[in-house]
Design an enzyme around this catalytic site. Sequence first.
Site, short mmCIF file in Angstrom:
data_model
loop_
_atom_site.label_atom_id
_atom_site.label_comp_id
_atom_site.label_asym_id
_atom_site.label_seq_id
_atom_site.Cartn_x
_atom_site.Cartn_y
_atom_site.Cartn_z
N GLU A 127 0.83 -1.22 0.00
CA GLU A 127 0.00 0.00 0.00
C GLU A 127 0.85 1.26 0.00
O GLU A 127 0.55 2.23 -0.69
CB GLU A 127 -0.94 0.01 1.22
N ARG A 131 0.87 3.87 -3.22
CA ARG A 131 0.27 5.19 -2.96
C ARG A 131 1.34 6.26 -2.74
O ARG A 131 1.29 7.32 -3.36
CB ARG A 131 -0.65 5.12 -1.75
N ASP A 254 -4.56 -9.48 -8.96
CA ASP A 254 -4.79 -8.47 -10.00
C ASP A 254 -3.57 -7.68 -10.48
O ASP A 254 -3.15 -7.75 -11.64
CB ASP A 254 -5.92 -7.51 -9.57
N GLU A 370 -11.80 1.01 -10.66
CA GLU A 370 -11.45 0.15 -11.80
C GLU A 370 -12.46 0.18 -12.96
O GLU A 370 -12.08 0.06 -14.13
CB GLU A 370 -11.24 -1.30 -11.33
C1 DMJ Z 1 -5.93 0.70 -5.33
O1 DMJ Z 1 -5.18 0.91 -4.19
C2 DMJ Z 1 -5.13 0.05 -6.42
O2 DMJ Z 1 -5.77 0.25 -7.63
C3 DMJ Z 1 -4.91 -1.42 -6.18
O3 DMJ Z 1 -4.24 -2.04 -7.24
C4 DMJ Z 1 -6.24 -2.10 -5.96
N1 DMJ Z 1 -7.05 -1.46 -4.99
C5 DMJ Z 1 -7.19 -0.03 -4.98
C6 DMJ Z 1 -8.37 0.54 -5.73
O4 DMJ Z 1 -9.47 -0.22 -5.79
#
Ligand code: DMJ
Length: 462
Positions: A127, A131, A254, A370
């Site tokens: 995270e 970020r 993902d 997304e």
């Molecule tokens: C974000 O922090 C990123 O896109 C991550 O890959 C997946 N989850 C969240 C958004 O949904």
Amino acid sequence: MKNPHILMFSLFLVLIFAYPGQAQTRENTPVLLENSKTVNKKEMADKVKDEFLHAWNGYKKYAWGYDALQPLTKKPHNWYKKSLLMTPVDAFDTMILMGLTEEAAEAKELIFKDLDFDVDMEAQNFEVSIRILGGLLSAYELDGDPRFLKLAEDLGKRLMKAFNSPTGMPYRYVNLKTGATSGPVSNPAEIGTYLVEYGTLSKHTGNPVYYQTALKAMTALYALRSPLNLTAEGINIETGKVTNPISHISGCIDSYLEYMLKGSILFNDKQLSDMWIPTIEAVNKYLADQTPDGLWYGHADMYTGKITETSYGALDAFFSGTLAMNKDLKRAAALQNSNYSMWMQNGVEPESMNYITKEVENGSYILRPENIEGAYCLYQYTHDDRYLEMGANMFNNLVKYCRTDDAYAALKDVRTKEKKDYMESFFFAETLKYAFLLFDDSGKLDFNKVIFNTEAHPYKRD
Ligand code: DMJ
């Protein structure tokens, strides 16, 4: 009376011959958009920008200097014992792209005054990388202030200690001051979502070690695939043992898939494209599920390839953009139709649903990007107005159901629309950015010249 099937077939032939181009490009893409109307791009871009300001002003008023705002109680929230300025760092490049110069300057001042990583606290490697490291790097590229790069490198050095494991795959948590690690049972997303940021850090600092570290972790993970080339959801990074053999494109896997493709493009790395080709083939062979109402991707056993769960949700929606980037526009368009139908079934998309029975499994919506990201990507590749309509309809519903007096709030359940006291920083970094860029004609950002990290922070491709 004539046989209705013959009538339908004649009508179909008339349509094909009257609109041959349309019949071809819309193949397999059922018309989903009701009350279709032309989208005024300028109006929508202005609207998204206004809503960004609405949410940002709420953060400023009630949570300035903290990681995030809890929009219902109007209380600030920190992830750890000291703020990492999640919201301002994540939001900064969106402000630059929206031309919000004053707000960007305020955020920049706060970042250079308060952001300090020399704190004795454990942070989640994934995270914080996507970020904070991700946000600082795009801030550096867009703004040019070398202090952004200095902060990024300081953070990069601290996070890299997470990769000190017997396999080279990272632990889930690392203490930013001491470098102590924890969390050996991990997943592909938390093991393999570093290349884009670490490679960009290497590019700007001239130090190859970041890219090499992220690549080593990704190749170690790739080596654990099944003979069918499917990836496991659970991995012990100390032993290299599979702890959960289920494979899918959903959360936990993902962005590993996303970074294999994006890394190969951004760094022109053949080793990555050689990994990507068998991986995407296996995903399309075993996980893709063409049902009577469209294309979906399910969950399968990585050893047998048999679908075990027909589950799909908000996070999976990123895959239409990945398919489009892989130049598979036919599947990408079909999947974006499914994404949109998932959103519209309850007015806002759920975290997960059963795509066969259409039953909602997890009804929460935490302001995820997304689906709108998918519409943005598809629009970039096709310039088909249907994606503008999808984006406008989804965004208008988001405003309708998630706006509060002072900001935006997640939903506890999309069926009841009851709100939840949280506003994630990715709402600023991703959801509002992709919505804005979908409608923006200013040309500030050329889609073909950047690669977005998984948190929507764009990096130059040259
Ligand atoms: C974000 O922090 C990123 O896109 C991550 O890959 C997946 N989850 C969240 C958004 O949904």
